[in-house]
Design a protein around this motif. Structure first.
Motif, PDB file in Angstrom:
ATOM      1  N   ARG A  20       0.767  -1.144   0.123  1.00  0.00           N
ATOM      2  CA  ARG A  20      -0.006   0.159   0.019  1.00  0.00           C
ATOM      3  C   ARG A  20       0.846   1.236  -0.021  1.00  0.00           C
ATOM      4  NH1 ARG A  20      -5.627  -0.517   2.542  1.00  0.00           N
ATOM      5  NH2 ARG A  20      -4.945   1.549   3.390  1.00  0.00           N
ATOM      6  N   LEU A  21       1.970   1.024   0.828  1.00  0.00           N
ATOM      7  CA  LEU A  21       2.843   2.302   0.703  1.00  0.00           C
ATOM      8  C   LEU A  21       3.431   2.630  -0.343  1.00  0.00           C
ATOM      9  CD1 LEU A  21       4.785   1.936   4.268  1.00  0.00           C
ATOM     10  CD2 LEU A  21       2.776   3.453   3.698  1.00  0.00           C
ATOM     11  N   VAL A  22       3.718   1.580  -1.207  1.00  0.00           N
ATOM     12  CA  VAL A  22       4.501   1.536  -2.457  1.00  0.00           C
ATOM     13  C   VAL A  22       3.522   2.298  -3.501  1.00  0.00           C
ATOM     14  CG1 VAL A  22       5.279   0.269  -4.593  1.00  0.00           C
ATOM     15  CG2 VAL A  22       5.995   0.031  -2.203  1.00  0.00           C
ATOM     16  N   ALA A  23       1.984   1.865  -3.562  1.00  0.00           N
ATOM     17  CA  ALA A  23       1.273   2.358  -4.022  1.00  0.00           C
ATOM     18  C   ALA A  23       0.705   3.620  -4.232  1.00  0.00           C
ATOM     19  CB  ALA A  23      -0.212   1.368  -4.206  1.00  0.00           C
ATOM     20  N   GLU A  24       0.784   4.115  -2.927  1.00  0.00           N
ATOM     21  CA  GLU A  24       0.655   5.423  -2.638  1.00  0.00           C
ATOM     22  C   GLU A  24       1.883   6.419  -2.868  1.00  0.00           C
ATOM     23  OE1 GLU A  24      -0.907   7.700   1.535  1.00  0.00           O
ATOM     24  OE2 GLU A  24       0.676   6.370   1.647  1.00  0.00           O
ATOM     25  N   TYR A  25       2.844   5.957  -2.815  1.00  0.00           N
ATOM     26  CA  TYR A  25       4.239   6.736  -3.223  1.00  0.00           C
ATOM     27  C   TYR A  25       4.014   6.915  -4.740  1.00  0.00           C
ATOM     28  CZ  TYR A  25       8.942   7.932  -4.147  1.00  0.00           C
ATOM     29  OH  TYR A  25      10.399   8.577  -4.589  1.00  0.00           O
ATOM     30  N   LEU A  26       3.994   5.695  -5.526  1.00  0.00           N
ATOM     31  CA  LEU A  26       3.728   5.883  -7.077  1.00  0.00           C
ATOM     32  C   LEU A  26       2.602   6.874  -7.319  1.00  0.00           C
ATOM     33  CD1 LEU A  26       4.308   2.098  -7.844  1.00  0.00           C
ATOM     34  CD2 LEU A  26       5.909   3.875  -8.126  1.00  0.00           C
ATOM     35  N   ALA A  40      -1.618  -5.388  -8.211  1.00  0.00           N
ATOM     36  CA  ALA A  40      -2.060  -6.823  -8.244  1.00  0.00           C
ATOM     37  C   ALA A  40      -1.973  -7.594  -6.948  1.00  0.00           C
ATOM     38  CB  ALA A  40      -1.261  -7.439  -9.254  1.00  0.00           C
ATOM     39  N   GLY A  41      -2.995  -8.616  -6.775  1.00  0.00           N
ATOM     40  CA  GLY A  41      -2.722  -9.308  -5.533  1.00  0.00           C
ATOM     41  C   GLY A  41      -3.776 -10.480  -5.826  1.00  0.00           C
ATOM     42  N   ARG A  42      -4.103 -11.142  -4.655  1.00  0.00           N
ATOM     43  CA  ARG A  42      -5.121 -12.214  -4.606  1.00  0.00           C
ATOM     44  C   ARG A  42      -6.407 -12.041  -4.870  1.00  0.00           C
ATOM     45  NH1 ARG A  42      -3.876 -15.692   0.646  1.00  0.00           N
ATOM     46  NH2 ARG A  42      -3.963 -13.606   1.264  1.00  0.00           N
ATOM     47  N   SER A  43      -7.096 -10.602  -4.241  1.00  0.00           N
ATOM     48  CA  SER A  43      -8.404 -10.435  -4.241  1.00  0.00           C
ATOM     49  C   SER A  43      -8.672  -9.161  -5.030  1.00  0.00           C
ATOM     50  CB  SER A  43      -8.894 -10.230  -2.654  1.00  0.00           C
ATOM     51  OG  SER A  43     -10.109  -9.532  -2.533  1.00  0.00           O
ATOM     52  N   LEU A  44      -9.424  -9.215  -5.879  1.00  0.00           N
ATOM     53  CA  LEU A  44     -10.067  -8.173  -6.578  1.00  0.00           C
ATOM     54  C   LEU A  44     -10.730  -7.219  -5.583  1.00  0.00           C
ATOM     55  CD1 LEU A  44     -10.332  -6.408  -9.133  1.00  0.00           C
ATOM     56  CD2 LEU A  44     -12.520  -8.008  -9.837  1.00  0.00           C
ATOM     57  N   THR A  45     -11.477  -7.678  -4.764  1.00  0.00           N
ATOM     58  CA  THR A  45     -12.398  -6.739  -3.916  1.00  0.00           C
ATOM     59  C   THR A  45     -11.470  -5.832  -3.158  1.00  0.00           C
ATOM     60  OG1 THR A  45     -14.114  -8.466  -3.752  1.00  0.00           O
ATOM     61  CG2 THR A  45     -14.129  -6.681  -2.175  1.00  0.00           C
ATOM     62  N   ARG A  46     -10.273  -6.661  -2.320  1.00  0.00           N
ATOM     63  CA  ARG A  46      -9.433  -5.967  -1.589  1.00  0.00           C
ATOM     64  C   ARG A  46      -8.740  -4.815  -2.539  1.00  0.00           C
ATOM     65  NH1 ARG A  46      -8.806  -4.097   1.941  1.00  0.00           N
ATOM     66  NH2 ARG A  46      -6.793  -4.574   2.864  1.00  0.00           N
ATOM     67  N   LEU A  47      -8.318  -5.183  -3.713  1.00  0.00           N
ATOM     68  CA  LEU A  47      -7.638  -4.131  -4.509  1.00  0.00           C
ATOM     69  C   LEU A  47      -8.538  -3.065  -4.701  1.00  0.00           C
ATOM     70  CD1 LEU A  47      -5.957  -6.740  -6.921  1.00  0.00           C
ATOM     71  CD2 LEU A  47      -4.551  -5.071  -5.493  1.00  0.00           C
ATOM     72  N   GLU A  48      -9.713  -3.179  -5.105  1.00  0.00           N
ATOM     73  CA  GLU A  48     -10.575  -2.266  -5.085  1.00  0.00           C
ATOM     74  C   GLU A  48     -10.657  -1.290  -3.982  1.00  0.00           C
ATOM     75  OE1 GLU A  48     -13.744  -4.241  -8.697  1.00  0.00           O
ATOM     76  OE2 GLU A  48     -14.121  -4.163  -6.466  1.00  0.00           O
ATOM     77  N   GLU A  53      -9.354   3.663  -1.121  1.00  0.00           N
ATOM     78  CA  GLU A  53      -8.953   4.086   0.033  1.00  0.00           C
ATOM     79  C   GLU A  53      -7.603   4.986  -0.057  1.00  0.00           C
ATOM     80  OE1 GLU A  53      -7.920   0.804   2.506  1.00  0.00           O
ATOM     81  OE2 GLU A  53      -9.990   0.573   2.980  1.00  0.00           O
ATOM     82  N   LEU A  54      -6.710   4.719  -0.923  1.00  0.00           N
ATOM     83  CA  LEU A  54      -5.462   5.395  -1.154  1.00  0.00           C
ATOM     84  C   LEU A  54      -5.857   6.714  -1.999  1.00  0.00           C
ATOM     85  CD1 LEU A  54      -2.916   2.707  -1.443  1.00  0.00           C
ATOM     86  CD2 LEU A  54      -3.338   4.004   0.271  1.00  0.00           C
ATOM     87  N   GLY A  55      -6.999   6.620  -2.871  1.00  0.00           N
ATOM     88  CA  GLY A  55      -7.081   7.780  -3.813  1.00  0.00           C
ATOM     89  C   GLY A  55      -6.209   7.838  -4.999  1.00  0.00           C
ATOM     90  N   VAL A  56      -5.851   6.363  -5.447  1.00  0.00           N
ATOM     91  CA  VAL A  56      -4.948   5.976  -6.729  1.00  0.00           C
ATOM     92  C   VAL A  56      -6.098   6.238  -7.772  1.00  0.00           C
ATOM     93  CG1 VAL A  56      -4.003   4.069  -7.831  1.00  0.00           C
ATOM     94  CG2 VAL A  56      -3.583   4.469  -5.485  1.00  0.00           C
ATOM     95  N   PRO A  57      -5.738   6.818  -8.736  1.00  0.00           N
ATOM     96  CA  PRO A  57      -6.565   6.920 -10.253  1.00  0.00           C
ATOM     97  C   PRO A  57      -7.351   5.682 -10.400  1.00  0.00           C
ATOM     98  CG  PRO A  57      -4.709   8.202 -10.237  1.00  0.00           C
ATOM     99  CD  PRO A  57      -4.414   7.386  -9.040  1.00  0.00           C
ATOM    100  N   ALA A  58      -8.577   5.949 -10.878  1.00  0.00           N
ATOM    101  CA  ALA A  58      -9.384   4.793 -11.310  1.00  0.00           C
ATOM    102  C   ALA A  58      -8.782   4.009 -12.670  1.00  0.00           C
ATOM    103  CB  ALA A  58     -10.796   4.987 -11.595  1.00  0.00           C
ATOM    104  N   ASP A  59      -8.151   4.656 -13.451  1.00  0.00           N
ATOM    105  CA  ASP A  59      -7.347   3.977 -14.738  1.00  0.00           C
ATOM    106  C   ASP A  59      -6.242   3.413 -14.050  1.00  0.00           C
ATOM    107  OD1 ASP A  59      -5.670   6.138 -13.746  1.00  0.00           O
ATOM    108  OD2 ASP A  59      -5.877   7.218 -15.873  1.00  0.00           O
ATOM    109  N   VAL A  60      -5.712   3.175 -13.005  1.00  0.00           N
ATOM    110  CA  VAL A  60      -4.520   2.357 -12.598  1.00  0.00           C
ATOM    111  C   VAL A  60      -5.414   0.677 -12.621  1.00  0.00           C
ATOM    112  CG1 VAL A  60      -3.069   1.543 -10.597  1.00  0.00           C
ATOM    113  CG2 VAL A  60      -3.253   3.949 -11.426  1.00  0.00           C
TER     114      VAL A  60
END
Length: 391
Positions: A20-26, A40-48, A53-60
């Motif tokens: 999460r910290l990496v994603a936030e930094y990027l 990427a990860g195991r769970s699409l729900t958790r990724l969403e 939560e991090l405010g990562v753009p939806a096009d990621v």
């Protein structure tokens, strides 16, 4: 071969604490659209959930792949130029991903502090990575980048000032505020379990040249006993991460063609506070303490608050000693806690160094052998690290 792929970078394990910290930094630093990346990860729900939560753009983009599914990992690796993975312990969850990247020519960075597993991966995949062009770089966090680059800077300075490399470098942790990550603790415990089952794992852990197949250098200092270091006029105690950092430093020396010499000697210890009997008592107390053992530390997926991360720091010394008594000291400082805040930036910048600075070469590398100057510049510019040399 990877230039036309769908993504530049996939962050695997993006729902974990460090991921999460990496994603936030990027998202914060490279959110201008120039970096095509995915979570990427195991769970699409958790990724969403995490993306929101991090405010990562939806096009990621969000991708799912299980660490136990080699086909899914290979398909994921084939879509990107590089994979950044925080999914450890790597000896339990990392082998299929390394194999996938080596097979598909995909660059790879991780936070591994598990030398026995790393040696198995070197033996299994180094030739394939060289052939495919995959650039695989282990240990791109607090273990072992500040130590690897600290030794490199000290030796570069010794060559410049004294005309040859120092045969002896002492790595000393002067000060540090912050915690080891839950992943580091889990990796250490997994390694102890593996060593109990397989004596060869224990032998690799004890061998300072475990990551230099075909080369066995000089006898190394014993960093396991508290003692008074005359060069510092201070007592020093064992450092729990020395077991991985020292091996990476020796691998750097090997891969770079032994710029430190074939008789190079290196150890890492913590400077104990206080002088005289106070320092001795402090060193002995530190030697008995295991900061990543027990049940009191963070669990995988847990970690300190933002305030705690931002209030953390570390200062490391690398004393290069010549045979004639001359010496110099390289200093590495970080402005965040080592296990999370600084580590998440270091691994991110390692990946960007492969992607943007022309550093990548096929094979299994250390940061210090592959890209010391380019990564140092990135860390100074973006990740809150500083490097200096004094006599």
């Amino acid at each position: 071969m990877t230039g036309s792929r769908e993504f530049d970078l996939i962050v695997y394990g993006a729902t974990g604490f460090t991921g999460r910290l990496v994603a936030e930094y990027l998202a914060e630093r490279y959110g201008d659209g120039s970096l095509k990346w995915a979570m990427a990860g195991r769970s699409l729900t958790r990724l969403e959930e995490v993306r929101g939560e991090l405010g990562v753009p939806a096009d990621v983009a969000l991708l799912t792949a299980d660490s136990g599914d080699p086909a899914a990992l290979k398909a994921m690796a084939a879509r990107t130029r590089a994979v950044l993975t925080t999914v450890g312990p790597y000896q339990l969850y990392g082998s299929n991903l390394v194999a996938a990247c080596a097979a598909t020519g995909t660059h790879y960075v991780d936070l591994c502090g598990e030398p026995a597993w790393m040696r198995h991966m070197i033996d299994a995949h180094e030739e394939e990575a060289k052939a495919s062009g995959a650039c695989i770089v282990f240990s791109c966090g607090f273990d072992s980048i500040p130590f690897d680059l600290g030794v490199w800077i000290a030796e570069q300075a010794a060559i410049e000032r004294f005309g040859k490399p120092a045969p002896r470098v002492k790595g000393r942790i002067k000060s540090m505020k912050g915690t080891f990550s839950g992943g580091t603790a889990a990796s250490a415990k997994a390694t102890m379990v593996a060593a109990a089952k397989d004596p060869s794992v224990g032998r690799l852990m004890l061998d300072p040249f475990a990551l230099t197949p075909g080369f066995q250098g000089a006898a190394q200092p014993n960093g396991m006993l508290p003692h008074h270091d005359a060069a510092l006029n201070a007592w020093v105690a064992p450092f729990v991460m020395a077991v991985i950092n020292t091996k990476n430093v020796h691998r750097t020396n090997l891969l770079a063609g032994h710029p430190y010499g074939t008789d190079f000697r290196y150890d890492e210890m913590m400077i104990a506070p206080g002088l005289g009997e106070i320092g001795k008592a402090a060193a002995e107390a530190m030697a008995k303490m295991n900061p990543i053992g027990g049940d009191g530390g963070p669990k995988p997926g847990e970690g300190p608050s933002r305030e705690e991360r931002e209030n953390g720091y570390y200062e490391l010394l690398f004393i290069a000693e010549m045979e004639d008594g001359r010496s110099l000291t390289a200093t590495v400082k970080g402005d965040r806690d080592p296990g999370y805040g600084s580590t998440s930036k270091m691994i991110s910048e390692s990946a960007l160094c492969l992607l943007r600075d022309g550093a990548a070469q096929g094979g299994i590398w250390t940061a210090g052998a592959l890209m010391p100057e380019k990564l140092k510049a990135r860390l100074e510019a973006n990740a809150g690290l500083s490097f200096s040399v004094s006599e």
